[in-house]
Motif scaffolding. Structure first.
Motif, PDB file in Angstrom:
ATOM      1  N   GLU A  55      -5.400  59.813 -42.357  1.00 61.45           N
ATOM      2  CA  GLU A  55      -5.116  58.662 -41.498  1.00 61.45           C
ATOM      3  C   GLU A  55      -3.995  57.785 -42.045  1.00 61.45           C
ATOM      4  O   GLU A  55      -3.724  56.711 -41.512  1.00 61.45           O
ATOM      5  CB  GLU A  55      -6.389  57.848 -41.247  1.00 61.45           C
ATOM      6  CG  GLU A  55      -7.370  58.605 -40.375  1.00 61.45           C
ATOM      7  CD  GLU A  55      -8.434  57.719 -39.753  1.00 61.45           C
ATOM      8  OE1 GLU A  55      -8.308  57.432 -38.548  1.00 61.45           O
ATOM      9  OE2 GLU A  55      -9.366  57.331 -40.473  1.00 61.45           O
ATOM     10  N   GLN A  56      -3.358  58.245 -43.097  1.00 64.07           N
ATOM     11  CA  GLN A  56      -2.160  57.610 -43.647  1.00 64.07           C
ATOM     12  C   GLN A  56      -2.353  56.118 -43.931  1.00 64.07           C
ATOM     13  O   GLN A  56      -1.543  55.287 -43.551  1.00 64.07           O
ATOM     14  CB  GLN A  56      -0.971  57.846 -42.705  1.00 64.07           C
ATOM     15  CG  GLN A  56      -0.688  59.331 -42.511  1.00 64.07           C
ATOM     16  CD  GLN A  56       0.413  59.596 -41.521  1.00 64.07           C
ATOM     17  OE1 GLN A  56       0.266  59.267 -40.354  1.00 64.07           O
ATOM     18  NE2 GLN A  56       1.483  60.179 -41.977  1.00 64.07           N
ATOM     19  N   THR A  58      -4.395  54.079 -42.687  1.00 61.55           N
ATOM     20  CA  THR A  58      -4.983  53.326 -41.588  1.00 61.55           C
ATOM     21  C   THR A  58      -6.469  53.649 -41.488  1.00 61.55           C
ATOM     22  O   THR A  58      -6.994  54.486 -42.209  1.00 61.55           O
ATOM     23  CB  THR A  58      -4.312  53.654 -40.239  1.00 61.55           C
ATOM     24  OG1 THR A  58      -4.663  54.991 -39.852  1.00 61.55           O
ATOM     25  CG2 THR A  58      -2.799  53.525 -40.320  1.00 61.55           C
ATOM     26  N   HIS A  60      -9.956  53.156 -38.358  1.00 63.57           N
ATOM     27  CA  HIS A  60     -10.257  52.902 -36.954  1.00 63.57           C
ATOM     28  C   HIS A  60     -11.729  52.535 -36.809  1.00 63.57           C
ATOM     29  O   HIS A  60     -12.503  52.677 -37.746  1.00 63.57           O
ATOM     30  CB  HIS A  60      -9.915  54.116 -36.081  1.00 63.57           C
ATOM     31  CG  HIS A  60     -10.861  55.264 -36.216  1.00 63.57           C
ATOM     32  ND1 HIS A  60     -10.833  56.147 -37.280  1.00 63.57           N
ATOM     33  CD2 HIS A  60     -11.902  55.670 -35.434  1.00 63.57           C
ATOM     34  CE1 HIS A  60     -11.784  57.045 -37.133  1.00 63.57           C
ATOM     35  NE2 HIS A  60     -12.467  56.789 -36.023  1.00 63.57           N
ATOM     36  N   SER A 102     -12.409  55.437 -42.364  1.00 65.97           N
ATOM     37  CA  SER A 102     -11.253  56.281 -42.612  1.00 65.97           C
ATOM     38  C   SER A 102     -11.655  57.323 -43.645  1.00 65.97           C
ATOM     39  O   SER A 102     -12.708  57.216 -44.275  1.00 65.97           O
ATOM     40  CB  SER A 102     -10.064  55.469 -43.126  1.00 65.97           C
ATOM     41  OG  SER A 102      -8.898  56.268 -43.194  1.00 65.97           O
ATOM     42  N   LYS A 127      -7.278  51.291 -33.649  1.00 66.04           N
ATOM     43  CA  LYS A 127      -6.654  51.593 -34.936  1.00 66.04           C
ATOM     44  C   LYS A 127      -6.560  50.326 -35.781  1.00 66.04           C
ATOM     45  O   LYS A 127      -6.313  49.237 -35.265  1.00 66.04           O
ATOM     46  CB  LYS A 127      -5.257  52.171 -34.700  1.00 66.04           C
ATOM     47  CG  LYS A 127      -4.550  52.590 -35.969  1.00 66.04           C
ATOM     48  CD  LYS A 127      -3.186  53.172 -35.658  1.00 66.04           C
ATOM     49  CE  LYS A 127      -2.437  53.507 -36.916  1.00 66.04           C
ATOM     50  NZ  LYS A 127      -1.074  53.942 -36.636  1.00 66.04           N
ATOM     51  N   ILE A 128      -6.764  50.487 -37.083  1.00 67.92           N
ATOM     52  CA  ILE A 128      -6.624  49.390 -38.041  1.00 67.92           C
ATOM     53  C   ILE A 128      -5.494  49.764 -38.997  1.00 67.92           C
ATOM     54  O   ILE A 128      -5.624  50.696 -39.785  1.00 67.92           O
ATOM     55  CB  ILE A 128      -7.916  49.180 -38.853  1.00 67.92           C
ATOM     56  CG1 ILE A 128      -9.113  48.955 -37.932  1.00 67.92           C
ATOM     57  CG2 ILE A 128      -7.743  48.021 -39.834  1.00 67.92           C
ATOM     58  CD1 ILE A 128     -10.445  49.040 -38.651  1.00 67.92           C
ATOM     59  N   ASP A 129      -4.380  49.073 -38.907  1.00 63.26           N
ATOM     60  CA  ASP A 129      -3.262  49.328 -39.813  1.00 63.26           C
ATOM     61  C   ASP A 129      -3.599  48.778 -41.199  1.00 63.26           C
ATOM     62  O   ASP A 129      -4.332  47.802 -41.331  1.00 63.26           O
ATOM     63  CB  ASP A 129      -1.976  48.687 -39.295  1.00 63.26           C
ATOM     64  CG  ASP A 129      -1.474  49.357 -38.029  1.00 63.26           C
ATOM     65  OD1 ASP A 129      -1.578  50.595 -37.923  1.00 63.26           O
ATOM     66  OD2 ASP A 129      -0.999  48.639 -37.126  1.00 63.26           O
ATOM     67  N   ASP A 130      -3.054  49.385 -42.233  1.00 60.59           N
ATOM     68  CA  ASP A 130      -3.254  48.928 -43.614  1.00 60.59           C
ATOM     69  C   ASP A 130      -4.730  48.748 -43.951  1.00 60.59           C
ATOM     70  O   ASP A 130      -5.137  47.735 -44.509  1.00 60.59           O
ATOM     71  CB  ASP A 130      -2.490  47.621 -43.862  1.00 60.59           C
ATOM     72  CG  ASP A 130      -1.008  47.786 -43.633  1.00 60.59           C
ATOM     73  OD1 ASP A 130      -0.472  48.832 -44.025  1.00 60.59           O
ATOM     74  OD2 ASP A 130      -0.387  46.875 -43.056  1.00 60.59           O
ATOM     75  N   PHE A 131      -5.541  49.745 -43.611  1.00 64.03           N
ATOM     76  CA  PHE A 131      -6.982  49.670 -43.854  1.00 64.03           C
ATOM     77  C   PHE A 131      -7.311  49.767 -45.339  1.00 64.03           C
ATOM     78  O   PHE A 131      -8.196  49.113 -45.827  1.00 64.03           O
ATOM     79  CB  PHE A 131      -7.690  50.776 -43.072  1.00 64.03           C
ATOM     80  CG  PHE A 131      -9.184  50.775 -43.195  1.00 64.03           C
ATOM     81  CD1 PHE A 131      -9.933  49.672 -42.803  1.00 64.03           C
ATOM     82  CD2 PHE A 131      -9.856  51.884 -43.674  1.00 64.03           C
ATOM     83  CE1 PHE A 131     -11.319  49.672 -42.897  1.00 64.03           C
ATOM     84  CE2 PHE A 131     -11.244  51.895 -43.774  1.00 64.03           C
ATOM     85  CZ  PHE A 131     -11.971  50.792 -43.388  1.00 64.03           C
ATOM     86  N   GLN A 140       0.729  60.697 -48.132  1.00 61.87           N
ATOM     87  CA  GLN A 140       0.628  60.070 -46.822  1.00 61.87           C
ATOM     88  C   GLN A 140       1.243  60.916 -45.710  1.00 61.87           C
ATOM     89  O   GLN A 140       1.018  60.654 -44.537  1.00 61.87           O
ATOM     90  CB  GLN A 140       1.329  58.705 -46.839  1.00 61.87           C
ATOM     91  CG  GLN A 140       0.817  57.773 -47.920  1.00 61.87           C
ATOM     92  CD  GLN A 140      -0.642  57.429 -47.752  1.00 61.87           C
ATOM     93  OE1 GLN A 140      -1.064  56.943 -46.710  1.00 61.87           O
ATOM     94  NE2 GLN A 140      -1.457  57.721 -48.757  1.00 61.87           N
TER      95      GLN A 140
END
Length: 143
Positions: A55-56, A58, A60, A102, A127-131, A140
């Motif tokens: 998920e790089q 991120t 969710h 994630s 989606k949650i960026d910078d999780f 990544q």
């Protein structure tokens, strides 16, 4: 029995489209729900190569969907909320709706996960960026 075929369907997971083919995301994401003609259950196969952050960085969550992740191969680094666990096959992880999640593969072996949930017939993920921080043990990008 001619009518019996309509009561079940057998699908090879590799026949499902890999939604990440041609992208920079490491691994495979194959939704089998439509191929199976499933009306109540959503089924997705996720393959994560060694040392890859699927998920790089991120995460969710889902508004309504409870998910079950079946770890069928390898060892997954799994984050749910603020908790991080290493989950080795064979294992199952249940995640409640609204719980951020994630996963990544920080190990030397490929990981194979089956995600199973209720079939809503519509998008439910946010989606949650910078999780979480990038892992030095999980790239990544594809490569």
């Amino acid at each position: 029995m001619k009518g019996a075929m309509a009561d079940y369907k057998i699908v090879n997971a590799d026949d499902a489209q890999d939604h990440y083919a041609g992208s920079d995301v490491p691994g495979e994401f194959r939704r089998l729900t439509d191929l199976l003609g499933a009306e109540q259950v959503a089924v997705t196969l996720i393959r994560v190569p060694p040392h890859s952050d699927f998920e790089q960085g991120t995460g969710h969550y889902h508004d309504e969907i409870e998910e079950i992740y079946i770890v069928a191969r390898g060892t997954l680094t799994f984050r749910a909320g603020d908790d991080v666990h290493r989950v080795s096959a064979p294992a199952a992880v249940r995640v409640a709706p609204k719980t951020p999640r994630s996963h990544r593969n920080e190990g030397d072996e490929p990981v194979e996960i089956w995600a199973i949930s209720k079939q809503l017939g519509r998008q439910d993920a946010t989606k949650i960026d910078d999780f979480w921080e990038a892992s030095p043990d999980a790239a990544q990008n594809r490569g």
